[in-house]
Design an enzyme around this catalytic site. Structure first.
Site, PDB file in Angstrom:
ATOM      1  N   ASP D 139      36.625  34.821  22.379  1.00  0.00           N
ATOM      2  CA  ASP D 139      37.134  33.782  21.488  1.00  0.00           C
ATOM      3  C   ASP D 139      36.962  32.430  22.187  1.00  0.00           C
ATOM      4  O   ASP D 139      37.541  32.212  23.267  1.00  0.00           O
ATOM      5  CB  ASP D 139      38.617  34.063  21.211  1.00  0.00           C
ATOM      6  CG  ASP D 139      39.231  33.030  20.282  1.00  0.00           C
ATOM      7  OD1 ASP D 139      38.590  31.991  20.023  1.00  0.00           O
ATOM      8  OD2 ASP D 139      40.362  33.276  19.816  1.00  0.00           O
ATOM      9  N   ASP D 157      29.485  25.163  17.633  1.00  0.00           N
ATOM     10  CA  ASP D 157      28.729  25.539  16.437  1.00  0.00           C
ATOM     11  C   ASP D 157      29.597  26.480  15.613  1.00  0.00           C
ATOM     12  O   ASP D 157      29.319  27.660  15.464  1.00  0.00           O
ATOM     13  CB  ASP D 157      27.437  26.225  16.905  1.00  0.00           C
ATOM     14  CG  ASP D 157      26.542  26.602  15.741  1.00  0.00           C
ATOM     15  OD1 ASP D 157      26.906  26.315  14.582  1.00  0.00           O
ATOM     16  OD2 ASP D 157      25.480  27.206  15.994  1.00  0.00           O
TER      17      ASP D 157
END
Lengths: 289, 289, 289, 289
Positions: D139, D157
């Site tokens: 994560d 992104d």
């Protein structure tokens, strides 16, 4: 969250029915048409030809029981049966349930439809290898024009009158069907929507009458996956009237034939419950000829 | 080129029916729901409540003839009639065609629906001002709970069992309907799709049985603009059986009542042509109770 | 619950953009096209011609500022301006903001578009009655072929190259535009999507070059309601280069011209930020001719 | 006739973009989301996460060139790069084109996305096995919170701020990104639509400012397959300003880096051509803090 993938059939440029798609199982162009089999959420597996719903696992029982058992229980001794079209195998599956049936000539134009349905629609195609069934890959229009065989019952399980199937709704075809029936034979034809296609049904009845059939009776029923959800078959007979059948005989036979929609009450009632306007239309045509 | 404007009803999250829209005639939120009347290309004017097709000019005759004439010809002397719901007026229009009917109490929850249909659906609402008709703006559930009146025939022309209409599918309601019927009275209820809503139909029949009705008979028919195109009504009667009616009597009466779908043959056949699986379901429920 | 009414534009047979419709304000066929003005939830009022989004209240500022201020700030003294197309009035609205502009000949083919936009799109059509504006209902292609007038700036605010607008993308037209410009005049043309219509942009540039223009520069920008959301204009000039303009001059002028998208930085940067592949394409064409 | 199978992304409950589907290549639920890769007619292969277009073969070059080359050419010596998200590999593919880049830590939450893109989107995932690339399944929010590494450039992104990606748009995250950058480091973040998500962009800029960044500059561009077709990135830098870069240096470097959209002109112009209203919004925020 479900994947937002949908197939849409346009009934015409103003109405469409869409189903969410779980999986595309098969998609190929054959010589004749684009064949798709999809898995849907609510209608199970669905066969689509040229963007038109042909059959769905959920409601096919209505169509296939009514196209098969009505004519086969109207004829007292349906030994030789010809099925034209219906490459999914659903009609053949019902036909072979009848013990009196000895042979089913199953004429389908598009071999690829049969292949695809054998693989992805086993619930429909399961009796294609039944020993009574004789699969003939051929154009049904040509077949009835050229064959010398005579049948007790002919079932025309045809797609919409577009493209190669157009000839299945023309007088020439009905004359040849008449020719291919024994003297007490009868036929049933898929005859589109009583809401959208009344003119077509009128023509079918006219052509059938002109081809020599004595008894011409359309019957209508709900068919959820078809345009308008309202559909029809037309029975044309040289001799036997479906209303004359002994219900007890059907009840007895059904002990060994499993059905979900059709029963001995439905057999006659489906003709009588056909809407007044459709019965009148046909009565007027057949009387006037 | 037609303007690419469409209305879509989602039957559930997996299936939808879309119609191209020619004109939006009416669009308003009432206290209870969003009411729209649109002009379509193929189904004429269409009433939509909360994004659900309620009635279309093209196929409303099927629904309204079958919800009205079946009970009114089953009862030998339907003087006092209660219509619950059906704010478009189509049911009332059929009911007043019966000479024996002396009074129609027409209970509709949403005044705005009546107003809109009066203005934009004159083919349906045309008998709202008939002197036999007594419009009561009220909740049908409360009405039957509180009224002391007794009716010969009660017609529950209800929307889908969502929101305020939910109570129209519960046992409490059927008990009150039973109470509001004379000793030989009978009722008919809109009972959704025999394809999608089998569990609901099962419950309706159970509740009707538990409420005291002797005869409980669903009947199914094609209804193009409704989900699955396959729909049902359920008749519940204290005394009269629709199959016992003399067809000749109906044929005679129909000389003065114009119908397109219903006739004396349809009257009984529509019960008998109801699919085997649905008749069996109901038989099992009513037997077991 | 919002009413499930949608308008869909098909960019081609494989892609479509749909907007939920709050109200249909106007829908009429003119001699040339089907005109619709709808109220949407997210893009305000929207003008649609032949099922194609033309302009929306939400994003029209991008298009109209960029088609107007770029050429008008590139020309040092734009007194006489010709606007071809753009019946909604948005381009004219921007043009008259320039004090130096003395007269705008506004040539629109379809009077009905002007009428509809006057009534339903006042935010766009608000300057149609400006004393500088001279509305001429005529075919722009014929107009530039026949007029003797000479303009400083010509803005071709044309629809897609389909039907009557096709000629606005042909060499003959550009030659006539060249003829109608003073010796230091310049023009801007709406030139479709740099993603979908590269071949068309190539042709436009070729024709402009062949028509005699010295400077040919496309510029691209995001345009949410148009196909691909990515759009372009092409500037063609006899003398002035937009990159030579003094930014301070623009900054000063903008104190009295309210803009949301355009500013003195955007003026040059929009040419330079046009994708490499598009600049190269045009460079290759103009070099090779 | 093309098979009428469509995928639809709803931008919100009022707008949708649909693409006709040629083939469903991959469809699976991972721990985090529903992953689909479809083949379309006009946009090639398309990655879809939770019914949202992520990347398409046709327009991905715009997104990936602009998210990568802008920051990497702004930093004079980007040796250590962190890419958070972008499991399709398109960003990494662009990043490794820079010779100065020595190592790319590529942190992606969902291993299944990487697997699917490796198999079905080789044009995007082609550099995942590049020796400079270090794939870390984790994560990104936690990663920047916990790592001690310092980067020259961090590229976020990320998907839309829904579900697990929400934290990528919160102040805590930006503070950690700041911490993970060297003293002259900079970052770029995907920052949604300048038409739909202005409030979000405002917050991003505010949080970036509050996290300590000196230079905060959004830049916008057309992105056809994303909502509104109009998209943005936001660059935040401790030291280097993208407008200060020597264009000649970029031009020289681009001789060995193939691009379609980005060039030395685009580098600065994309900031300057960003709409006035967006530049003003950001200026006001950063000034006021």
């Amino acid at each position: 969250m479900k994947f937002n993938l949908w197939f849409t059939e346009y009934h015409n440029e103003n109405i469409s029915l869409s189903m969410r798609v779980k999986e595309v199982l098969y998609l190929e162009k054959s010589k004749y048409q684009e064949i798709a089999i999809i898995e849907t959420y609510d209608f199970g597996r669905v066969l689509i030809l040229d963007n038109t719903f042909q059959t769905t696992e959920r409601d096919e029982f209505i169509y296939h029981e009514l196209i098969s058992h009505i004519p086969l229980f109207t004829h007292p001794n349906p030994k030789d049966v010809l099925v034209i079209g219906g490459g999914d195998g659903g009609t053949v599956r019902e036909v072979v349930k009848h013990k009196k049936v000895e042979r089913v000539d199953f004429v389908e134009l598009d071999e690829k439809v049969i292949e695809a349905c054998r693989k992805y629609l086993p619930n429909l195609s399961c009796e294609m290898d039944n020993e009574k069934v004789n699969i003939i890959i051929a154009d049904g229009i040509k077949y009835v024009a050229e064959t010398d065989k005579k049948y007790d019952v002919i079932i025309v399980d045809c797609p919409d009158p577009v493209g190669p199937a157009k000839g299945l709704f023309e007088k020439e075809f009905y004359k040849n069907v008449y020719k291919c029936l024994k003297d007490d034979g009868l036929m049933v034809q898929q005859s589109e929507s009583p809401l959208y296609d009344l003119k077509l049904i009128e023509n079918i009845c006219k052509y059938l009458k002109e081809s020599g059939f004595k008894i011409i009776m359309p019957y209508s029923y709900p068919m959820p996956s078809y345009p308008s959800g309202f559909w029809s078959f037309t029975l044309a007979s040289k001799k036997y009237n479906p209303l004359d059948v002994d219900e007890n005989k059907i009840r007895e036979a059904l002990k060994e034939i499993k059905t979900k929609y059709y029963d001995e009450e439905v057999h006659k009632a489906i003709f009588l419950s056909t809407p007044k306007y459709l019965k009148e239309l046909v009565r007027n045509i057949t009387k006037s000829l």
